[in-house]
Design a protein around this motif. Structure first.
Motif, short mmCIF file in Angstrom:
data_model
loop_
_atom_site.label_atom_id
_atom_site.label_comp_id
_atom_site.label_asym_id
_atom_site.label_seq_id
_atom_site.Cartn_x
_atom_site.Cartn_y
_atom_site.Cartn_z
N LEU A 152 0.81 -1.21 0.00
CA LEU A 152 0.00 0.00 0.00
C LEU A 152 0.85 1.27 0.00
CD1 LEU A 152 -2.75 1.33 0.04
CD2 LEU A 152 -2.77 1.11 2.53
N HIS A 153 1.91 1.29 0.79
CA HIS A 153 2.78 2.47 0.86
C HIS A 153 3.34 2.80 -0.52
CE1 HIS A 153 5.97 5.24 2.01
NE2 HIS A 153 6.83 4.44 1.38
N TYR A 154 3.88 1.80 -1.20
CA TYR A 154 4.52 2.04 -2.49
C TYR A 154 3.50 2.27 -3.61
CZ TYR A 154 8.60 0.33 0.01
OH TYR A 154 9.61 0.17 0.92
N ALA A 155 2.37 1.56 -3.54
CA ALA A 155 1.32 1.78 -4.53
C ALA A 155 0.76 3.20 -4.41
CB ALA A 155 0.21 0.75 -4.35
N SER A 156 0.59 3.67 -3.18
CA SER A 156 0.09 5.03 -2.96
C SER A 156 1.09 6.06 -3.48
CB SER A 156 -0.18 5.27 -1.47
OG SER A 156 -1.15 4.38 -0.98
N LEU A 157 2.36 5.78 -3.24
CA LEU A 157 3.42 6.69 -3.72
C LEU A 157 3.36 6.80 -5.24
CD1 LEU A 157 7.11 6.59 -2.47
CD2 LEU A 157 6.58 6.85 -4.89
N MET A 158 3.24 5.66 -5.93
CA MET A 158 3.22 5.68 -7.39
C MET A 158 1.93 6.30 -7.92
SD MET A 158 6.00 4.74 -8.78
CE MET A 158 5.28 4.82 -10.41
#
Length: 628
Positions: free
Chosen positions: A306-312
């Motif tokens: 979730l952290h990285y998907a949100s960042l992208m």
């Protein structure tokens, strides 16, 4: 994207295709059609999911302009516009009836026969009937992205996009294949060409086949060019070439007359596809991801998508739809196993279904996925593990193996994931090369899995994989591992569940990393540029460094899974029901006392059998549906 049916039989064959059409109608809810040859030696059926040319001009089965050839087709051919131009430049103007890729394939076949099919770049399974020669021509794409099953019985051969299409022909014999049950428990899937039934198999990918009155009369391997090495110069030039080819592949696969969205885990592969899609100014505004609780993440050793998907998503201006994983998802299994019909029991299939279901409700008909890069560019941890073991002395390997035999199976606490991985490497260090490599693919030990069965005539799981590796001893270790990844995990598992779970809701998934130009280039990448400086998929990471955040590129590898270890840390109603001792005794396939021992060890924390038990749970639900 569609579902197809085909039968080649002796003359005057009489088969009702309607039950089979209904059985696979979820694959193509927009239209359907049936063709029966004048002599009754060929039956074709199709259910259509309209993606390109939504008009009735794309109806199938489709006849060519001469009415001699009839085709039923499932898939997308991404280079159909180039092929259309090629046909007109070579043969003059053609009176096209539609703007579909279906017609381009058919008219190309009319003019050049099977050699034209080798020019296709896409995902497909097709059957073309020649009414004059009374021959059925069959082909599945060379990567195995689209499935096609067959059963040769009596004087006929039956083809269908899903097993349930074959099951709809009630007269066909079907016997549960016990060895498939064994393999499923080890791999979470049944390796191709086998299925859960003795009489049903998968059509080999990339092999053109010609049938006449139910008999195979010719077969040829197409697409050999995918294995023709492309000249690679310096690392810098190859890095640029890899990015340019991926950019081209994504643009090619964005062609559609319907809404498109993205799988976005925030990993390197899906983020690369997302970046290239947005850069191409595609009409894409959304992406979908799965999120786990912190407790579940910690028990399963996964980094947070979730952290990285949100960042992208923020970087690319995408609306991120988040699906929260809950243990109640297990209650979906009785429904989903109608589609996980190949013996698939990978939890990632549930993820895929939930994402596709959510996207389809939002009006999406096509999604792009990052699948394929791991299997062609050495993206899994097993490549690091094998490199480490190959660099060890005999004494070190012997010491590690001895240690692996005496260490406890699991430990609790923050280092449990690291310990679990160390334990697996320690045990692998004591195995012979190909047996060791096979163990990387398996979720349980062969002898233990075989011992669970009442019938001890079954073989240990994994022998087909060991045989495959033995046949490729002329290759270096990494090359044979890559081939195994592509022909086992990618084809039999990842692509299979993606097709099943997406088509269950009438949605098409495209895989740009498996564009044929990408495949040929990835096959040409020197092995030392796949795993370098401790980095898996090194060359892809370098290719995307100018475009993606480094924390996305160099994040820890995370599987597309569910927190099964957490969910199987305690008993539940569904577990108690399907592993009931009396139920297992009456079934007569497994040894109830050994399964009870697995459960006791699991819930006491003594051993970790979570993935084996999850596969057994899926298997038990499936067996119930077979009335066994």
């Amino acid at each position: 994207m569609c579902g197809i049916l085909a039968i080649s039989s002796s003359k005057n064959g009489q088969f009702d295709l309607n039950p089979a059409i209904q059985a696979i109608h979820h694959r193509g809810p927009d239209d359907d059609g049936i063709f029966i040859s004048q002599d009754g030696d060929a039956h074709l059926g199709q259910v259509r999911l309209s993606i390109i040319d939504l008009s009735t001009a794309g109806h199938q089965p489709m006849q060519d302009s001469s009415a001699r050839f009839v085709m039923t087709y499932n898939g997308e051919v991404y280079n159909f516009l180039e092929l259309k131009a090629y046909l007109e430049a070579t043969y003059g103007l053609i009176a096209w009836k539609s703007s579909s890729d279906t017609e381009v394939i058919l008219e190309g076949f009319v003019r050049e026969g099977y050699s034209f099919l080798s020019k296709l770049n896409g995902i497909f399974a097709l059957a073309i009937y020649d009414q004059e020669a009374r021959e059925l021509h069959v082909l599945r794409d060379p990567i195995g992205i689209k499935p096609l099953y067959f059963s040769a019985q009596g004087d006929a051969v039956f083809f269908a996009s899903e097993v349930k299409g074959l099951l709809a022909f009630k007269h066909l014999k079907r016997t549960v294949r016990k060895q498939s049950l064994v393999e499923q428990l080890a791999f979470m899937y049944v390796p191709e060409p086998y299925t859960m039934y003795e009489e049903f198999k998968k059509v080999p990918p990339g092999i053109y086949q010609r049938y006449q009155e139910g008999k195979l009369v010719d077969s040829k391997s197409l697409f050999e060019h995918l294995h023709t090495p492309i000249s690679t110069k310096s690392e810098e030039v190859l890095t640029e070439q890899l990015h340019a080819t991926l950019e081209k592949a994504v643009r090619r696969q964005l062609i559609a007359d319907v809404p498109i969205s993205l799988f976005l885990s925030g990993g390197l592969d899906s983020s690369s596809i997302a970046f290239e899609s947005v850069k191409a100014k595609a009409n894409i505004h959304s992406a979908y991801t799965i999120s786990f609780s912190k407790e579940d993440n910690s028990l399963d050793g996964q980094s947070s998508d979730l952290h990285y998907a949100s960042l992208m998503a923020k970087k690319l201006g995408l609306n991120l739809h988040i699906i929260q994983a809950e243990s109640e998802f297990l209650s979906l299994l009785p429904t989903l196993l109608d589609f996980m019909e190949d013996g698939i029991s990978d939890p990632a299939a549930i993820n895929t279904f939930l994402i596709c279901q959510s996207a389809r409700k939002d009006g999406v008909k096509v999604m792009l996925s990052g699948q394929g890069a791991d299997e062609y560019l050495a993206g899994y941890r097993r490549y690091q593990a094998e490199k480490m073991i190959l660099g060890m002395s005999s004494l070190t390997k012997s010491t590690l193996a001895s240690l692996g035999r005496v260490l406890p199976s699991t430990i609790s606490g923050r280092f449990s994931t690291t310990y679990r991985r160390f334990k697996k490497i320690a045990k692998a260090a004591g195995q012979h090369s190909n047996e060791r490599i096979a163990s990387y693919f398996m979720w349980g030990e062969g002898e233990q899995i075989k011992s669970l069965f009442v019938d001890q005539q079954v073989n240990q799981p994994g022998l087909d994989l060991v045989d495959f590796l033995d046949q490729h001893t002329h290759l270096d270790t990494f090359s044979s591992m890559l081939l195994a990844d592509q022909q086992f995990d990618l084809r039999s598992l990842n692509l299979s569940y993606t097709d099943k779970m997406s088509m269950a809701v009438g949605l098409e998934v495209r895989v740009p990393f498996l564009d044929f130009e990408m495949v040929q280039l990835m096959n040409s990448v020197p092995r030392e540029l796949m795993l370098k400086n401790g980095q898996q998929k090194y060359i892809l990471k370098k290719a995307m460094e100018p475009y993606l955040p480094k924390e996305v590129i160099y994040r820890e590898k995370a599987g597309f899974a569910l927190p099964i270890r957490s969910w199987f840390s305690k008993r539940s109603a569904i577990i108690d029901h399907y592993f009931d001792q009396h139920r297992l005794e009456s079934q007569g396939i497994f040894r109830p006392q050994l399964i009870q021992q697995l459960l006791d060890e699991q819930f006491s924390g003594k051993e970790d059998h979570s993935y084996l038990l999850f596969s057994m749970l899926c298997q038990q639900i499936w067996l119930d549906k077979q009335a066994i």
